[in-house]
Enzyme design. Structure first.
Site, PDB file in Angstrom:
ATOM      1  N   SER B  14       9.932  10.253   2.476  1.00 53.86           N
ATOM      2  CA  SER B  14       9.921  10.357   1.004  1.00 53.86           C
ATOM      3  C   SER B  14       9.073  11.516   0.501  1.00 53.86           C
ATOM      4  O   SER B  14       8.924  11.686  -0.710  1.00 53.86           O
ATOM      5  CB  SER B  14       9.442   9.043   0.379  1.00 53.86           C
ATOM      6  OG  SER B  14       8.117   8.770   0.776  1.00 53.86           O
ATOM      7  N   GLY B  15       8.502  12.300   1.408  1.00 55.69           N
ATOM      8  CA  GLY B  15       7.809  13.517   0.976  1.00 55.69           C
ATOM      9  C   GLY B  15       6.296  13.396   0.902  1.00 55.69           C
ATOM     10  O   GLY B  15       5.634  14.283   0.345  1.00 55.69           O
ATOM     11  N   SER B  84       2.130   2.802   4.283  1.00 57.00           N
ATOM     12  CA  SER B  84       1.316   1.709   3.702  1.00 57.00           C
ATOM     13  C   SER B  84       2.181   0.731   2.895  1.00 57.00           C
ATOM     14  O   SER B  84       2.099   0.682   1.668  1.00 57.00           O
ATOM     15  CB  SER B  84       0.169   2.259   2.856  1.00 57.00           C
ATOM     16  OG  SER B  84       0.525   3.393   2.099  1.00 57.00           O
TER      17      SER B  84
END
Lengths: 412, 199
Positions: B14-15, B84
């Site tokens: 997701s970058g 996370s």
């Protein structure tokens, strides 16, 4: 009935192209508007780039008064460049002046107004705006613009290698601009409403070849973009006339466009002719210039002399005027500062400004070591051939800085 | 300047790492001391040997949080880029660190599957990777992150600017006056002008 004014900016559209597309049926709304009104030649600023031309338009002033001479300007007394910002303008815009009469302007996608400051009305900044939340005044409009996926500009880096993506972005951006106009039309009280379409400039930089050549695979797609621009203009004017039959309409461009054949890198020429030297291997920045440098160029054709002397100016004018490529003259004119800039800030401007013949694209890069080069990614370049279209006679061959005065005169 | 922790959470691909490095570069330019803790790197050293069970994932996040806390209290900007996935572990770090800013790198699964530069989503879909977040393991999106960046449809520059603006607004990094340009804006304007042949 109170006066209302609608202004449509078509960034970079030359008069000849507008007429050609109108005649060819690609832009029928403009064909009608030209037939009903008056199409004038308009003189772009010198140099003929958007930051200078649009700032001249919005202030109604010469660069010697508003202080913007390029997309970059030299910090006075230094060898550093800075990017002009809207708050740098030391003179009011015509929107500010109209505001003193209690009149309000809604201005959308106006280049060189970033970061925005308050104007009497509403302002959405155009190029070089980065953050939408610093490009919108009043800020209460921000969420709506975000929701309509409004964006300031297309991705010009990707456009260099992906023309189809560029066209998709241009179409989406244009649709969002129309949604924004529709929103502001009723959301804000206005006396002047102005929209600038900058996609025309982007398209012409990257796809002038496709515009010119019917056999180009993207030719029809490019024409479709102009049809879309025309459709938007037609809808705006129709609505404007229905709601404000006594109102006045203007359309204008800030400069023209033509096919680029050769890039002409002025700093490489200055280096070859012994006017400019680098301290070491490093190139690319003014800080890399050797103290012996007597002349350097900033984009597109602005020459700064260190120190300035009339003898050196005369020498440069003679030698540049003689510059040729393949037997053709390159330089159309070299202007002395005092011949083109008037006002208290004229001293900040370049000592000389070079203008080239169509096809020769002047560059101020410090990275190039050859004077001439075929253009790497772009097929179009700016020229001076702007236009002013109005539903009434305004005046032929006006300077772009004179247009604001005509608009303001409509509000006695 | 006081340190703080910038915690980037989001699915694989997701970058997070890209944004961490871009924000790092921007903050270094503003004179901040910065350290990036990248999830992939941490798993090769600090958390070597841990797997992808919930317990192991929580341990990994707690360890990264611990290092972030040490760095933050010593005047460093700690940037964590880790999936996370569990709210509870992130909340525990937030509470322990204090000066903590959470960035949700939000990108829809279809876009991630289509991008899939490492081929991980394809392998996970075929069952070759167990406990793969978003496919066979849960991801609990933050409920109140300080910043959300939509990395599927926003470019890197837009995301970075939003993060930096938030840090400025929170008074964590120095800003510039409202009508001026920030250093990273100047760099971006230069890039855009260069793209159009004006520099």
């Amino acid at each position: 009935m109170p006066m209302k004014v609608l202004i449509l900016g078509l960034d970079g559209v030359p008069r000849g192209l507008l007429e050609r597309l109108a005649r060819a049926g690609v832009m029928p709304s403009f064909a009608r508007l030209i037939g009903e009104g008056t199409l004038h030649d308009l003189r772009a600023s010198i140099p003929e780039i958007s930051s200078v031309s649009w700032t001249s338009f919005m202030t109604g002033a010469n660069p010697g008064i508003h202080g913007v001479f390029g997309f970059t300007d030299l910090v006075p007394g230094t060898m550093r460049i800075r990017f002009p910002r809207f708050s740098d303008l030391e003179v009011p815009t015509f929107w500010d002046r109209l505001g003193r009469q209690g009149l309000r302007s809604v201005v959308l996608n106006q280049p060189s107004t970033y970061p925005v400051r308050p104007i009497p009305g509403a302002l959405v900044a155009g190029f070089v705006a980065l953050d939408l939340d610093r490009a919108v005044y009043p800020a209460r409009h921000l969420a709506r613009l975000e929701a309509m996926r409004y964006r300031v500009d297309v991705d010009s880096r990707r456009a260099q290698s992906d023309r189809t993506h560029l066209l998709e972005e241009l179409e989406a951006t244009l649709a969002a601009r129309e949604a924004a106009v529709d929103y502001f039309w009723t959301e804000e009280r206005w006396d002047v409403l102005e929209l600038v379409i900058t996609g025309t400039d982007r398209l012409q930089h990257f796809l002038w070849d496709a515009l010119e050549a019917a056999e180009h695979p993207l030719h029809e797609r490019v024409l479709a973009y102009y049809r879309a621009v025309d459709g938007l203009a037609g809808r705006l004017v129709e609505r404007f006339r229905a709601e404000h039959p006594a109102g006045r309409f203007f359309a204008l461009s800030d400069h023209g466009f033509t096919r680029v054949r050769q890039e002409v890198r002025l700093n490489a020429w200055l280096e070859a002719e012994g006017y400019l030297a680098f301290q070491g291997e490093e190139r690319g920045a003014l800080s890399a210039l050797a103290p012996s440098t007597r002349v350097f160029a900033l984009d597109p054709g602005r020459l700064y002399l260190r120190p300035a002397s009339e003898a050196l100016r005369t020498e440069l004018i003679e030698r540049l005027t003689a510059l040729g490529f393949g037997g053709e003259p390159v330089v159309r004119a070299v202007h002395r500062r005092e011949a083109i800039y008037h006002g208290p800030l004229a001293e900040r401007g370049p000592d000389l400004v070079v203008q080239a013949h169509d096809g020769f694209d002047l560059k101020g890069t410090l990275k190039a070591d050859s004077v001439f080069a075929a253009p790497a990614t772009m097929s179009g370049m700016h020229n001076s051939e702007a236009f002013l279209l109005a539903d009434h006679r305004v005046g032929d061959n006006l300077d772009i800085a004179e247009v604001a005065g005509h608009i303001e005169a409509l509000f006695p | 300047m006081k340190g703080f922790t910038l915690w980037l959470t989001g699915l694989s691909g997701s970058g997070k790492s890209t944004l961490a490095r871009e924000v790092e570069a921007a903050l270094l330019e503003r004179g901040c001391r910065v350290e990036v803790l990248d999830g992939d790197e941490v798993r090769q050293n600090l958390s070597a040997g841990l797997g992808f069970s919930r317990a192991d994932r929580d341990t990994n996040i707690r360890r990264i949080g611990y290092v972030c806390r040490l760095l933050s209290r010593n005047g460093v900007v700690a940037i964590a880029a880790a999936i996370s996935p569990y709210r509870e572990a992130r909340a525990a770090n937030r509470a322990a660190i204090g000066r903590y800013v959470e960035v949700h790198c939000d990108c829809d699964l279809e876009t991630l599957k289509a991008r899939d530069p490492k081929g991980l989503y394809a392998r996970a879909a075929q069952g070759e990777i167990a406990n793969f977040t978003g496919i066979s393991d849960p991801y609990e999106p933050p409920e109140h992150p300080e910043v959300v960046v939509h990395t599927g449809r926003e470019d890197v520059e837009t995301c970075v600017r939003r993060i930096l603006r938030t840090l400025e607004r929170l008074g964590l990094v120095p800003g510039v006056d409202a009508e001026g340009y920030r250093p990273e804006e100047e760099a971006e304007i230069a890039r855009r002008l260069e793209d159009l042949g004006y520099l």
